[in-house]
Scaffold this motif. Structure first.
Motif, short mmCIF file in Angstrom:
data_model
loop_
_atom_site.label_atom_id
_atom_site.label_comp_id
_atom_site.label_asym_id
_atom_site.label_seq_id
_atom_site.Cartn_x
_atom_site.Cartn_y
_atom_site.Cartn_z
N GLU A 212 -7.38 -39.63 29.88
CA GLU A 212 -6.30 -38.68 29.62
C GLU A 212 -5.94 -38.65 28.14
OE1 GLU A 212 -1.58 -38.43 30.69
OE2 GLU A 212 -2.97 -38.75 32.35
N GLN A 213 -5.83 -39.83 27.55
CA GLN A 213 -5.49 -39.91 26.12
C GLN A 213 -6.56 -39.24 25.26
OE1 GLN A 213 -4.71 -43.89 24.82
NE2 GLN A 213 -4.20 -43.30 22.73
N GLU A 214 -7.83 -39.44 25.63
CA GLU A 214 -8.93 -38.84 24.87
C GLU A 214 -8.89 -37.32 24.98
OE1 GLU A 214 -13.46 -38.56 25.85
OE2 GLU A 214 -13.10 -40.50 24.90
N LYS A 215 -8.62 -36.82 26.20
CA LYS A 215 -8.58 -35.37 26.40
C LYS A 215 -7.41 -34.75 25.63
CE LYS A 215 -11.44 -34.64 30.28
NZ LYS A 215 -12.07 -33.47 30.88
N VAL A 216 -6.24 -35.38 25.69
CA VAL A 216 -5.08 -34.87 24.97
C VAL A 216 -5.34 -34.86 23.47
CG1 VAL A 216 -2.66 -35.32 24.39
CG2 VAL A 216 -3.42 -35.48 26.76
N GLY A 217 -5.91 -35.97 22.96
CA GLY A 217 -6.22 -36.05 21.53
C GLY A 217 -7.20 -34.98 21.10
N GLY A 218 -8.24 -34.76 21.91
CA GLY A 218 -9.22 -33.72 21.59
C GLY A 218 -8.61 -32.34 21.60
N ALA A 219 -7.73 -32.08 22.58
CA ALA A 219 -7.08 -30.77 22.66
C ALA A 219 -6.17 -30.53 21.47
CB ALA A 219 -6.27 -30.68 23.96
N ILE A 220 -5.44 -31.55 21.04
CA ILE A 220 -4.52 -31.39 19.91
C ILE A 220 -5.30 -31.18 18.61
CG2 ILE A 220 -2.78 -32.58 18.51
CD1 ILE A 220 -1.74 -33.84 21.11
N ARG A 221 -6.45 -31.86 18.48
CA ARG A 221 -7.27 -31.65 17.28
C ARG A 221 -7.83 -30.22 17.24
NH1 ARG A 221 -8.80 -36.95 18.50
NH2 ARG A 221 -10.64 -36.23 19.67
N THR A 222 -8.29 -29.74 18.39
CA THR A 222 -8.77 -28.36 18.45
C THR A 222 -7.64 -27.39 18.17
OG1 THR A 222 -10.46 -28.97 20.07
CG2 THR A 222 -9.88 -26.64 19.93
N ASP A 223 -6.46 -27.68 18.73
CA ASP A 223 -5.31 -26.82 18.52
C ASP A 223 -4.92 -26.75 17.05
OD1 ASP A 223 -2.61 -25.56 19.74
OD2 ASP A 223 -2.08 -26.97 18.15
N LEU A 224 -5.09 -27.86 16.32
CA LEU A 224 -4.74 -27.86 14.90
C LEU A 224 -5.54 -26.81 14.15
CD1 LEU A 224 -3.20 -29.16 12.53
CD2 LEU A 224 -5.08 -30.79 12.31
N ILE A 225 -6.82 -26.69 14.46
CA ILE A 225 -7.67 -25.71 13.79
C ILE A 225 -7.24 -24.29 14.15
CG2 ILE A 225 -10.04 -24.85 13.58
CD1 ILE A 225 -10.93 -27.76 14.21
N LEU A 226 -7.04 -24.04 15.45
CA LEU A 226 -6.64 -22.71 15.88
C LEU A 226 -5.23 -22.38 15.39
CD1 LEU A 226 -8.01 -22.80 19.54
CD2 LEU A 226 -8.98 -21.60 17.59
N SER A 227 -4.33 -23.36 15.41
CA SER A 227 -2.97 -23.13 14.92
C SER A 227 -2.96 -22.85 13.42
CB SER A 227 -2.08 -24.35 15.22
OG SER A 227 -1.88 -24.51 16.60
N ALA A 228 -3.83 -23.52 12.68
CA ALA A 228 -3.91 -23.26 11.24
C ALA A 228 -4.30 -21.81 10.98
CB ALA A 228 -4.93 -24.21 10.59
N GLU A 229 -5.21 -21.30 11.79
CA GLU A 229 -5.62 -19.89 11.62
C GLU A 229 -4.48 -18.95 12.00
OE1 GLU A 229 -8.47 -17.13 10.34
OE2 GLU A 229 -8.16 -19.26 10.05
N ILE A 230 -3.76 -19.26 13.08
CA ILE A 230 -2.62 -18.44 13.48
C ILE A 230 -1.57 -18.41 12.39
CG2 ILE A 230 -0.65 -18.37 15.07
CD1 ILE A 230 -2.56 -19.45 17.25
N MET A 231 -1.23 -19.58 11.83
CA MET A 231 -0.20 -19.65 10.80
C MET A 231 -0.67 -18.97 9.51
SD MET A 231 2.32 -21.17 12.30
CE MET A 231 3.45 -22.16 11.32
N ALA A 232 -1.98 -19.08 9.21
CA ALA A 232 -2.51 -18.42 8.01
C ALA A 232 -2.44 -16.91 8.15
CB ALA A 232 -3.94 -18.87 7.76
N ILE A 233 -2.75 -16.40 9.34
CA ILE A 233 -2.67 -14.96 9.59
C ILE A 233 -1.22 -14.50 9.44
CG2 ILE A 233 -2.90 -13.17 11.36
CD1 ILE A 233 -5.31 -14.77 12.44
#
Length: 307
Positions: A136-157
């Motif tokens: 569970e911890q690994e899945k949550v960590g992986g999801a948050i790391r992926t979200d950081l990239i997508l969120s960075a693009e959302i905030m940049a837009i």
């Protein structure tokens, strides 16, 4: 004295109107900026449900909640201050960084397309931990790391759309976009991951019509998940390509944008009442084709470097 009170009330009314207008401007800017990030939002919604696959059903919503809080932390504590610093001290870097994110979206989308045709995943296969808490911890960590990239693009837009506004308005708009998109994305994700449970619950009811709806939900969820994956990939490529074409135009290379604009305009004039929709489809298709070609080229270079 009464005249002074009237003047004070006039001032208060003026300030109130100004504040209301400012809030309206912020709301409109947040809506506009958020709408431009819709392609990344769709991909974020499509990507997240896979992080709860294979886990206990009673842990699905708590895991989604953990990822949502991690996403908010990414947006508000990391990306928002970084975006404001960038806007204040290096506004010239917004377009190149936005294009870098667009290129990443094209690369990820092209990788997924290549996977479909080649049958090979581009991510390294790692041995999953056997302990449920560690998994569970690994899945949550992986999801948050992926979200950081997508969120960075959302905030940049969003930042690119309000970069000319006062810094306070920028902060409010970015915060509103970040919070609103996070609630929307993870609310939908929570509904998606529990839809099969809802279907099973309805399938046990006495009414035949309700049971039919429940069975339909259970059978339809794999189709929905597959459709979300396809839509998310298409959105990544389309949005990434559009960002790159617009960025090239801002940097002085007008040819790609002009070609797309002229093609869309020609189709729009030729299709009469359906012109606006047809023109938008041409623009989206051209952006997607541009993004797919560039993403495939980047993927080829990355694979060569890896080997």
């Amino acid at each position: 004295m009464p005249s002074g009170l009237v003047a004070l009330l006039d001032d208060v009314a003026g300030i109130t109107k100004l504040a209301a207008a400012s809030l309206d401007d912020v709301g409109a800017a947040a809506g506009k900026a958020g709408s431009k990030a819709i392609g990344v939002v769709v991909d974020d919604t499509a990507v997240t449900p896979r992080y709860v696959v294979g886990l206990s059903p009673d842990r699905e919503l708590p895991i989604i909640a953990k990822i949502a809080f991690g996403s908010l932390r990414n947006k508000l504590l990391i990306l928002l201050p970084a975006a404001l610093l960038l806007s204040a001290f290096a506004p010239w870097a917004i377009t190149p960084l936005l294009m870098l994110g667009g290129a990443y979206l094209c690369f990820e989308g092209a990788e997924k397309v290549i996977e479909v045709f080649s049958g090979a995943a581009h991510d390294e296969v790692k041995e999953a931990p056997t302990d449920a808490a560690a998994l569970e911890q690994e899945k949550v960590g992986g999801a948050i790391r992926t979200d950081l990239i997508l969120s960075a693009e959302i905030m940049a837009i969003a930042l690119a759309d309000v970069s000319a506004s006062p810094i306070v308005n920028q902060a409010i708009v970015l915060a509103v976009v970040g919070i609103g998109i996070t609630i929307g994305v993870y609310g939908v994700v929570g509904l998606i991951v529990k839809m099969d449970d809802i279907g099973l619950h309805l399938a046990e009811r006495r009414a035949a019509s309700v049971r039919a709806i429940g069975r339909g939900l259970v059978k339809g969820m794999p189709v929905l998940m597959q459709a979300l994956s396809v839509i998310g990939t298409a959105a990544m490529i389309w949005v990434g390509g559009g960002i790159l074409i617009h960025g090239l135009e801002v940097l002085g290379l007008h040819a790609p944008a002009e070609i797309v604009h002229h093609a869309a305009e020609a189709v729009q004039h030729a299709t009469g009442g359906l012109g606006p929709i047809a023109g938008w489809l041409v623009t989206a298709a051209a952006s997607g084709l541009f993004g797919l070609v560039l993403g495939a080229l980047i993927a080829w270079v990355v694979h060569k470097i890896r080997h």
